[in-house]
Design a protein around this motif. Structure first.
Motif, PDB file in Angstrom:
ATOM      1  N   VAL A   1      10.667   4.397 -22.799  1.00 41.07           N
ATOM      2  CA  VAL A   1      11.763   3.972 -23.667  1.00 41.07           C
ATOM      3  C   VAL A   1      12.258   2.580 -23.272  1.00 41.07           C
ATOM      4  N   THR A   2      12.564   2.405 -21.999  1.00 40.32           N
ATOM      5  CA  THR A   2      13.077   1.129 -21.510  1.00 40.32           C
ATOM      6  C   THR A   2      12.310   0.680 -20.271  1.00 40.32           C
ATOM      7  N   LEU A   3      12.375  -0.614 -20.023  1.00 33.47           N
ATOM      8  CA  LEU A   3      11.767  -1.182 -18.825  1.00 33.47           C
ATOM      9  C   LEU A   3      12.863  -1.755 -17.942  1.00 33.47           C
ATOM     10  N   GLU A   4      12.788  -1.473 -16.653  1.00 36.59           N
ATOM     11  CA  GLU A   4      13.744  -2.025 -15.714  1.00 36.59           C
ATOM     12  C   GLU A   4      13.038  -2.535 -14.473  1.00 36.59           C
ATOM     13  N   LEU A   5      13.697  -3.434 -13.776  1.00 36.94           N
ATOM     14  CA  LEU A   5      13.177  -3.952 -12.512  1.00 36.94           C
ATOM     15  C   LEU A   5      13.818  -3.203 -11.358  1.00 36.94           C
ATOM     16  N   LYS A   6      12.998  -2.879 -10.385  1.00 34.56           N
ATOM     17  CA  LYS A   6      13.498  -2.210  -9.190  1.00 34.56           C
ATOM     18  C   LYS A   6      12.998  -2.951  -7.952  1.00 34.56           C
ATOM     19  N   THR A   7      13.688  -2.727  -6.857  1.00 41.21           N
ATOM     20  CA  THR A   7      13.309  -3.323  -5.572  1.00 41.21           C
ATOM     21  C   THR A   7      12.798  -2.230  -4.655  1.00 41.21           C
ATOM     22  N   TYR A   8      11.632  -2.481  -4.059  1.00 39.07           N
ATOM     23  CA  TYR A   8      11.062  -1.492  -3.161  1.00 39.07           C
ATOM     24  C   TYR A   8      11.556  -1.732  -1.737  1.00 39.07           C
ATOM     25  N   GLY A   9      12.078  -0.678  -1.127  1.00 38.73           N
ATOM     26  CA  GLY A   9      12.519  -0.745   0.258  1.00 38.73           C
ATOM     27  C   GLY A   9      11.950   0.405   1.047  1.00 38.73           C
ATOM     28  N   ASP A  10      11.743   0.167   2.327  1.00 41.63           N
ATOM     29  CA  ASP A  10      11.199   1.225   3.175  1.00 41.63           C
ATOM     30  C   ASP A  10      12.168   2.399   3.276  1.00 41.63           C
TER      31      ASP A  10
ATOM     32  N   VAL B   1      -8.642  -4.886   3.139  1.00 41.17           N
ATOM     33  CA  VAL B   1      -9.363  -3.612   3.022  1.00 41.17           C
ATOM     34  C   VAL B   1      -8.439  -2.490   2.587  1.00 41.17           C
ATOM     35  N   ARG B   2      -7.243  -2.448   3.130  1.00 48.22           N
ATOM     36  CA  ARG B   2      -6.322  -1.355   2.799  1.00 48.22           C
ATOM     37  C   ARG B   2      -5.856  -1.434   1.342  1.00 48.22           C
ATOM     38  N   VAL B   3      -5.597  -2.646   0.878  1.00 49.13           N
ATOM     39  CA  VAL B   3      -5.176  -2.820  -0.505  1.00 49.13           C
ATOM     40  C   VAL B   3      -6.296  -2.423  -1.460  1.00 49.13           C
ATOM     41  N   LEU B   4      -7.502  -2.945  -1.208  1.00 49.34           N
ATOM     42  CA  LEU B   4      -8.630  -2.643  -2.078  1.00 49.34           C
ATOM     43  C   LEU B   4      -8.972  -1.153  -2.035  1.00 49.34           C
ATOM     44  N   GLY B   5      -8.894  -0.564  -0.842  1.00 48.22           N
ATOM     45  CA  GLY B   5      -9.182   0.864  -0.716  1.00 48.22           C
ATOM     46  C   GLY B   5      -8.191   1.728  -1.469  1.00 48.22           C
ATOM     47  N   LYS B   6      -6.929   1.344  -1.423  1.00 42.42           N
ATOM     48  CA  LYS B   6      -5.900   2.121  -2.128  1.00 42.42           C
ATOM     49  C   LYS B   6      -6.061   1.981  -3.647  1.00 42.42           C
ATOM     50  N   LEU B   7      -6.381   0.779  -4.118  1.00 38.96           N
ATOM     51  CA  LEU B   7      -6.633   0.595  -5.544  1.00 38.96           C
ATOM     52  C   LEU B   7      -7.830   1.424  -5.996  1.00 38.96           C
ATOM     53  N   ALA B   8      -8.878   1.456  -5.163  1.00 37.93           N
ATOM     54  CA  ALA B   8     -10.055   2.257  -5.494  1.00 37.93           C
ATOM     55  C   ALA B   8      -9.704   3.741  -5.547  1.00 37.93           C
ATOM     56  N   GLU B   9      -8.908   4.192  -4.596  1.00 36.72           N
ATOM     57  CA  GLU B   9      -8.502   5.608  -4.565  1.00 36.72           C
ATOM     58  C   GLU B   9      -7.717   5.982  -5.821  1.00 36.72           C
TER      59      GLU B   9
ATOM     60  N   VAL C   1       0.838  -1.206   0.000  1.00 36.62           N
ATOM     61  CA  VAL C   1       0.000   0.000   0.000  1.00 36.62           C
ATOM     62  C   VAL C   1       0.871   1.253   0.000  1.00 36.62           C
ATOM     63  N   LYS C   2       1.957   1.216   0.749  1.00 36.44           N
ATOM     64  CA  LYS C   2       2.877   2.354   0.773  1.00 36.44           C
ATOM     65  C   LYS C   2       3.490   2.576  -0.607  1.00 36.44           C
ATOM     66  N   TRP C   3       3.850   1.477  -1.280  1.00 41.46           N
ATOM     67  CA  TRP C   3       4.389   1.578  -2.643  1.00 41.46           C
ATOM     68  C   TRP C   3       3.354   2.178  -3.588  1.00 41.46           C
TER      69      TRP C   3
ATOM     70  N   LYS D   1       1.662   6.540  -7.265  1.00 39.47           N
ATOM     71  CA  LYS D   1       0.503   7.227  -7.850  1.00 39.47           C
ATOM     72  C   LYS D   1       0.850   8.653  -8.275  1.00 39.47           C
ATOM     73  N   LYS D   2       1.943   9.182  -7.746  1.00 43.45           N
ATOM     74  CA  LYS D   2       2.351  10.553  -8.080  1.00 43.45           C
ATOM     75  C   LYS D   2       2.808  10.676  -9.527  1.00 43.45           C
ATOM     76  N   ASP D   3       3.361   9.605 -10.115  1.00 43.70           N
ATOM     77  CA  ASP D   3       3.852   9.704 -11.501  1.00 43.70           C
ATOM     78  C   ASP D   3       3.415   8.517 -12.357  1.00 43.70           C
ATOM     79  N   ALA D   4       2.366   7.805 -11.935  1.00 43.25           N
ATOM     80  CA  ALA D   4       1.916   6.631 -12.680  1.00 43.25           C
ATOM     81  C   ALA D   4       0.980   7.027 -13.816  1.00 43.25           C
ATOM     82  N   GLU D   5       1.334   6.608 -15.012  1.00 42.52           N
ATOM     83  CA  GLU D   5       0.419   6.738 -16.153  1.00 42.52           C
ATOM     84  C   GLU D   5      -0.588   5.592 -16.127  1.00 42.52           C
ATOM     85  N   ALA D   6      -0.122   4.417 -15.686  1.00 41.00           N
ATOM     86  CA  ALA D   6      -0.977   3.237 -15.559  1.00 41.00           C
ATOM     87  C   ALA D   6      -0.265   2.235 -14.662  1.00 41.00           C
ATOM     88  N   ILE D   7      -1.056   1.299 -14.102  1.00 43.13           N
ATOM     89  CA  ILE D   7      -0.520   0.257 -13.236  1.00 43.13           C
ATOM     90  C   ILE D   7      -1.053  -1.084 -13.723  1.00 43.13           C
TER      91      ILE D   7
END
Length: 252
Positions: free
Chosen positions: A243-252, A68-76, A33-35, A40-46
């Motif tokens: 232009v390119t796609l890369e994989l990233k790791t999410y960390g707190d 609930v938190r996941v579904l609520g964030k997706l709805a938002e 949910v934090k991710w 969402k600040k720069d997402a064109e699509a998810i």
């Protein structure tokens, strides 16, 4: 879909929320949910490529308890105008129209092609695409058959969900996690599947989940196979900047 300036398209898969227990899953849900809140600040699509939940079944009038938190964030995020696309995985293959009706998120039960900023993508969860997983393919046909769903629906939810969650965690044929290690390009069945798809049509990226291993592998001179990893041990996701796609790791 054309990307706006300074926008990205995000991809994630295999969160398996609810496993192995709701209590142990909850910190991972909070992290996801934090991710979502950050991208969402720069997402064109998810794009969510399946197994968001370790088990999901939609009765006619109820949906599984929790998340609930996941579904609520997706709805938002969806309500803010950012498109979200969901691909059913082998753990949430009983998803019906809840996401479409309640969240306005389209649900796909197989691969789908997208053209994103002029590049061609083939996107899907990835289960059942290998040449040798005949046992799983037979089991999937049984699971998705309308009669099987009808029988399961008549079980009391407290009993049915408990049985399904137990099978989801313990049955390796269902989980697909019996061999979560890199097998080499010649033995990675999604790599081989991607190469076969390229024999009939060009794709710049072929993106899947299911294997739980983050990897980007060239499958031709101008095409790459991408596996997104998971949100259990890797917390990896894909980012396409136009232009390119890369994989990233999410960390707190």
């Amino acid at each position: 879909m054309q990307l706006s300036n300074h926008k990205n398209i995000y991809f994630a898969s295999d969160q398996h929320f609810g496993a192995p227990t709701p209590e142990l899953s909850f910190p991972r849900e909070q992290k996801f949910v934090k991710w979502l809140d950050e991208i969402k600040k720069d997402a064109e699509a998810i794009f969510l490529l399946g197994d968001l939940f370790d088990f999901w079944f939609e009765y006619k009038k109820v949906v599984p308890k929790g998340f609930v938190r996941v579904l609520g964030k997706l709805a938002e995020i969806r309500d803010s105008g950012i498109p979200i696309y969901f691909f059913v995985g082998n753990h949430d293959l009983w998803m019906d129209d809840y996401f479409e009706k309640e969240l306005n998120i389209p649900v796909y039960h197989d691969n789908k092609e997208f053209i994103l900023n002029g590049k061609t993508f083939l996107i899907g969860h990835g289960d059942g695409k290998g040449p040798n997983d005949k046992g799983y393919k037979r089991m999937k046909k049984v699971f998705v058959h309308p009669v099987s769903k009808w029988i399961f629906r008549w079980l009391h939810p407290d009993l049915g969900v408990r049985i399904a969650q137990n099978l989801s965690v313990k049955n390796k044929l269902i989980s697909g996690n019996d061999d979560v290690k890199f097998l080499g390009e010649e033995n990675e069945w999604l790599v081989q599947y991607s190469k076969r798809k390229l024999e009939t049509k060009h794709y710049d990226y072929l993106i899947f989940g299911h294997r739980h291993l983050p990897m980007i592998i060239p499958v031709s001179e101008h095409a790459k196979y991408v596996n997104l990893g998971d949100w259990i041990g890797y917390f990896t996701y894909g980012v396409f900047d136009g232009v390119t796609l890369e994989l990233k790791t999410y960390g707190d």
